[in-house]
Design a protein around this motif. Structure first.
Motif, PDB file in Angstrom:
ATOM      1  N   VAL A  20     -26.794 -31.945  16.726  1.00  0.00           N
ATOM      2  CA  VAL A  20     -27.491 -32.352  17.948  1.00  0.00           C
ATOM      3  C   VAL A  20     -27.143 -33.800  18.246  1.00  0.00           C
ATOM      4  O   VAL A  20     -27.235 -34.668  17.367  1.00  0.00           O
ATOM      5  N   GLY A  21     -26.728 -34.059  19.457  1.00  0.00           N
ATOM      6  CA  GLY A  21     -26.407 -35.406  19.907  1.00  0.00           C
ATOM      7  C   GLY A  21     -26.855 -35.622  21.335  1.00  0.00           C
ATOM      8  O   GLY A  21     -27.098 -34.663  22.087  1.00  0.00           O
ATOM      9  N   ILE A  22     -26.967 -36.886  21.752  1.00  0.00           N
ATOM     10  CA  ILE A  22     -27.451 -37.238  23.092  1.00  0.00           C
ATOM     11  C   ILE A  22     -26.412 -38.113  23.789  1.00  0.00           C
ATOM     12  O   ILE A  22     -25.902 -39.071  23.199  1.00  0.00           O
ATOM     13  N   PHE A  23     -26.115 -37.780  25.041  1.00  0.00           N
ATOM     14  CA  PHE A  23     -25.261 -38.599  25.895  1.00  0.00           C
ATOM     15  C   PHE A  23     -26.137 -39.380  26.871  1.00  0.00           C
ATOM     16  O   PHE A  23     -27.049 -38.831  27.487  1.00  0.00           O
ATOM     17  N   ASP A  24     -25.808 -40.666  27.019  1.00  0.00           N
ATOM     18  CA  ASP A  24     -26.512 -41.526  27.976  1.00  0.00           C
ATOM     19  C   ASP A  24     -25.462 -42.132  28.910  1.00  0.00           C
ATOM     20  O   ASP A  24     -24.641 -42.938  28.498  1.00  0.00           O
ATOM     21  N   PHE A  25     -25.509 -41.716  30.197  1.00  0.00           N
ATOM     22  CA  PHE A  25     -24.556 -42.201  31.198  1.00  0.00           C
ATOM     23  C   PHE A  25     -25.164 -43.270  32.106  1.00  0.00           C
ATOM     24  O   PHE A  25     -24.527 -43.683  33.076  1.00  0.00           O
ATOM     25  N   SER A  26     -26.388 -43.698  31.801  1.00  0.00           N
ATOM     26  CA  SER A  26     -27.087 -44.601  32.718  1.00  0.00           C
ATOM     27  C   SER A  26     -26.416 -45.967  32.815  1.00  0.00           C
ATOM     28  O   SER A  26     -26.496 -46.616  33.861  1.00  0.00           O
ATOM     29  N   GLU A  27     -25.770 -46.422  31.763  1.00  0.00           N
ATOM     30  CA  GLU A  27     -25.135 -47.739  31.784  1.00  0.00           C
ATOM     31  C   GLU A  27     -23.631 -47.657  31.971  1.00  0.00           C
ATOM     32  O   GLU A  27     -22.930 -48.651  31.806  1.00  0.00           O
ATOM     33  N   GLY A  28     -23.144 -46.495  32.314  1.00  0.00           N
ATOM     34  CA  GLY A  28     -21.702 -46.326  32.489  1.00  0.00           C
ATOM     35  C   GLY A  28     -21.188 -46.974  33.764  1.00  0.00           C
ATOM     36  O   GLY A  28     -21.838 -46.901  34.816  1.00  0.00           O
ATOM     37  N   THR A  29     -20.027 -47.607  33.673  1.00  0.00           N
ATOM     38  CA  THR A  29     -19.380 -48.213  34.841  1.00  0.00           C
ATOM     39  C   THR A  29     -18.199 -47.381  35.337  1.00  0.00           C
ATOM     40  O   THR A  29     -17.662 -47.662  36.411  1.00  0.00           O
ATOM     41  N   VAL A  30     -17.796 -46.380  34.568  1.00  0.00           N
ATOM     42  CA  VAL A  30     -16.719 -45.477  34.947  1.00  0.00           C
ATOM     43  C   VAL A  30     -17.322 -44.099  35.189  1.00  0.00           C
ATOM     44  O   VAL A  30     -17.946 -43.534  34.283  1.00  0.00           O
ATOM     45  N   PRO A  31     -17.196 -43.515  36.391  1.00  0.00           N
ATOM     46  CA  PRO A  31     -17.795 -42.206  36.671  1.00  0.00           C
ATOM     47  C   PRO A  31     -17.188 -41.122  35.781  1.00  0.00           C
ATOM     48  O   PRO A  31     -15.965 -40.957  35.726  1.00  0.00           O
ATOM     49  N   CYS A  32     -18.052 -40.400  35.075  1.00  0.00           N
ATOM     50  CA  CYS A  32     -17.614 -39.275  34.236  1.00  0.00           C
ATOM     51  C   CYS A  32     -17.971 -37.989  34.956  1.00  0.00           C
ATOM     52  O   CYS A  32     -19.141 -37.728  35.276  1.00  0.00           O
ATOM     53  N   VAL A  33     -16.967 -37.193  35.248  1.00  0.00           N
ATOM     54  CA  VAL A  33     -17.159 -35.969  36.019  1.00  0.00           C
ATOM     55  C   VAL A  33     -17.502 -34.798  35.114  1.00  0.00           C
ATOM     56  O   VAL A  33     -18.347 -33.959  35.431  1.00  0.00           O
ATOM     57  N   GLN A  34     -16.868 -34.733  33.953  1.00  0.00           N
ATOM     58  CA  GLN A  34     -17.047 -33.586  33.070  1.00  0.00           C
ATOM     59  C   GLN A  34     -16.747 -34.008  31.634  1.00  0.00           C
ATOM     60  O   GLN A  34     -15.919 -34.888  31.391  1.00  0.00           O
ATOM     61  N   PHE A  35     -17.429 -33.380  30.687  1.00  0.00           N
ATOM     62  CA  PHE A  35     -17.123 -33.622  29.280  1.00  0.00           C
ATOM     63  C   PHE A  35     -17.202 -32.309  28.520  1.00  0.00           C
ATOM     64  O   PHE A  35     -17.867 -31.356  28.950  1.00  0.00           O
ATOM     65  N   SER A  36     -16.521 -32.270  27.385  1.00  0.00           N
ATOM     66  CA  SER A  36     -16.590 -31.119  26.485  1.00  0.00           C
ATOM     67  C   SER A  36     -16.577 -31.624  25.049  1.00  0.00           C
ATOM     68  O   SER A  36     -15.942 -32.632  24.729  1.00  0.00           O
ATOM     69  N   VAL A  37     -17.297 -30.920  24.188  1.00  0.00           N
ATOM     70  CA  VAL A  37     -17.365 -31.237  22.758  1.00  0.00           C
ATOM     71  C   VAL A  37     -17.051 -29.969  21.986  1.00  0.00           C
ATOM     72  O   VAL A  37     -17.658 -28.919  22.234  1.00  0.00           O
ATOM     73  N   THR A  38     -16.107 -30.058  21.052  1.00  0.00           N
ATOM     74  CA  THR A  38     -15.679 -28.903  20.273  1.00  0.00           C
ATOM     75  C   THR A  38     -15.808 -29.211  18.787  1.00  0.00           C
ATOM     76  O   THR A  38     -15.358 -30.260  18.324  1.00  0.00           O
ATOM     77  N   LEU A  39     -16.431 -28.300  18.050  1.00  0.00           N
ATOM     78  CA  LEU A  39     -16.511 -28.422  16.592  1.00  0.00           C
ATOM     79  C   LEU A  39     -15.216 -27.879  16.000  1.00  0.00           C
ATOM     80  O   LEU A  39     -14.873 -26.713  16.215  1.00  0.00           O
ATOM     81  N   GLN A  40     -14.515 -28.722  15.246  1.00  0.00           N
ATOM     82  CA  GLN A  40     -13.198 -28.355  14.721  1.00  0.00           C
ATOM     83  C   GLN A  40     -13.091 -28.690  13.241  1.00  0.00           C
ATOM     84  O   GLN A  40     -13.737 -29.610  12.747  1.00  0.00           O
TER      85      GLN A  40
END
Length: 386
Positions: free
Chosen positions: A238-258
Motif C-alpha cells: 500500500v502506497g500513497i501518491f500526493d500530486f498537490s505540490e507537483g509543478t509538472v502535470p502528470c496525466v497517467q501513472f502505472s505501478v507494476t510488481l516485478q
C-alpha cells in the motif's frame, strides 16, 4: 498386488530447516483369501532437489554433481536411483532411509510407516524462473522380489527464510532465562517454524514510512509514500501518491510488481546478458487534476521470495511509469471558475507527453507455510501399484 500410498499431513509447503513428515501405507489389495501372502523386498525414502537451466542463457561450471541421466545409467533396474528420469542436475539429495526389508502382507492387510527428515537450512528455494528452475520431490522406492524398482514421487515446495542457519541464537540460555526458586524451570527450544514466524513478523513490521520525491528535469511530479519496504508473501503493498505540490502535470501513472532474475557472472552464457523480468500485478490510473490517490498491489502466495544461490539471484521491485505533459494544462482553479459559470471543462484533443520510468527496490520474505499450502496446486497424496 501391493498398493503404496503416501501423504504429507501438514501440506506440501515447508521452510528450509523444517522437518518433513510423511505417512506411507502399504496395502495388499488382493481380496481372494486363497491367495498366498504377498512380499515386498524393501522400501527406501529420499528427498531430492533438481535444478534445470536454459542452455541458451546459463552455462554451468564443471561440477561433480551427476545429472539424472548419468545417475540412472550407473545403476540397474533393481537399484534405488531417486533421480532416475528427472531432468537437470541433482543439487540436493538427503541420505536414503530404509523403511523396511522383507515385508509380508496378507490379502487386505496394510502397514503404515512414518517417515521424517530435515530439509537442510542451506537448501535453495523452490523456483520456476525463466532461466533457472529448482524443484523438490519426495521419492519412495519399492521393489518386489524379482521385479524392477517402482518409484513414487510427491512434489513439495520449499521456502527459504534468511537468518535461520544458527537457531541457537533464538533460544534462551540458562544465563538469560528468568529464574524462580518456587518453580521448576524447563528450557524449551523453539521450533524452526516458530522462530521463522517471529523473524518474519519482526523484519516485515511497519516502522517509519518512507517518502520519495518524484522529479524530472522540469520540476516535481509527485510525492510517493510507502509505509514499509519489507513484505511477506500474501501481503498487500500500500502506497500513497500526493500530486498537490507537483509543478509538472502528470496525466497517467502505472505501478507494476516485478521480480528480477539475474544470473551470476560466472554462469552467464553471454558477458552482457541482462536480467529476466517477471511482472505479477499492475495498477494503472489516470491522474490529471488528482490531488491524492493510493496503490494496492497484492503479492501472490505462489511467488518465490528474494533469494541468492551460486547460479541465480532474485530481487523484487516496484516499477513506476509516469506520463507527464510537456505543456501546461488548465489548473483546478480554472475548473472551478468554469463550473461556477455553468460551463464544462474539456480536455485538449492532443497532448505532447513524455514517459519517465522509476524502479523502487523492495524486500519480499516467505510467509507461514500453512498459508502457502492453501493455494498451492501440488498434490499432498499419491499412489502407485507395485
Amino acid at each position: 498386488m501391493i498398493e503404496v500410498s503416501a501423504r504429507l499431513p501438514r501440506g506440501p509447503v515447508f521452510l528450509a530447516g523444517e522437518t518433513l513428515r510423511c505417512e506411507i501405507v502399504f496395502t495388499n489389495i488382493s481380496r481372494d483369501n486363497d491367495l498366498e501372502v504377498d512380499t515386498v523386498a524393501w522400501s527406501s525414502v529420499q528427498l531430492i532437489c533438481q535444478c534445470s537451466v536454459s542452455e541458451s542463457r546459463v552455462q554451468l561450471p564443471r561440477t561433480q554433481i551427476m545429472s539424472a541421466e548419468e545417475a540412472s545409467s550407473t545403476g540397474c533396474d533393481t537399484s534405488f536411483v531417486p533421480n532416475k528420469g528427472e531432468r537437470g542436475l541433482t543439487v540436493l539429495c538427503t541420505k536414503p532411509k530404509i523403511l523396511f526389508c522383507d515385508l509380508k502382507l496378507q490379502p487386505g492387510e496394510s502397514r503404515t510407516f512414518e517417515y521424517e527428515d530435515a530439509i537442510p537450512t542451506d537448501a535453495p528455494p523452490s523456483f520456476r524462473g525463466q532461466a533457472v528452475k529448482y524443484s523438490y520431490k519426495f521419492i519412495i522406492g519399492t521393489q518386489r522380489p524379482g521385479s524392477a524398482t517402482k518409484l513414487l514421487r510427491i512434489p513439495f515446495r520449499v521456502m527459504v527464510m534468511p537468518g535461520l542457519n544458527d537457531l541457537s541464537v533464538y533460544n534462551e540460555t540458562d544465563e538469560i532465562r528468568p529464574s524462580n526458586p518456587f518453580l521448576h524451570n524447563q528450557g524449551k527450544e523453539n521450533s524452526v517454524l516458530d522462530i521463522a514466524l517471529q523473524v518474519m513478523a519482526t523484519v516485515t513490521a511497519r516502522k517509519a514510512p518512507h517518502s520519495y520525491n518524484i522529479t524530472n528535469v522540469k520540476g516535481k511530479v509527485a510525492k510517493f509514500m510507502l509505509f514499509k519496504q519489507a513484505f511477506k508473501l500474501g501481503e498487500d503493498i500500500v502506497g500513497i501518491f500526493d500530486f498537490s505540490e507537483g509543478t509538472v502535470p502528470c496525466v497517467q501513472f502505472s505501478v507494476t510488481l516485478q521480480s528480477e532474475e539475474q544470473i551470476s557472472e560466472e554462469c552467464r552464457r553471454k558477458p552482457g546478458q541482462g536480467s529476466a523480468i517477471t511482472s505479477y500485478v499492475k495498477q494503472q490510473e489516470m491522474c490529471l487534476h488528482t490531488v491524492r490517490t493510493y496503490i494496492n498491489l497484492p503479492i501472490p502466495l505462489t511467488a518465490t521470495p528474494a533469494f541468492m544461490t551460486d547460479i541465480v539471484c532474485q530481487r523484487w521491485r516496484l516499477h513506476f511509469e509516469f506520463v507527464t505533459s510537456l505543456s501546461a494544462i488548465s489548473s483546478a482553479q480554472d475548473l472551478a471558475a468554469n463550473a461556477e459559470q455553468g460551463g464544462q471543462w474539456r480536455g485538449p484533443a492532443t497532448l505532447d507527453v513524455e514517459t519517465m520510468v522509476w524502479d523502487l527496490p523492495i524486500k519480499v520474505f516467505p510467509t507461514n507455510p500453512l498459508h502457502a499450502s492453501s493455494v498451492t496446486l501440488l498434490k499432498t497424496d499419491c499412489t502407485v501399484l507395485v
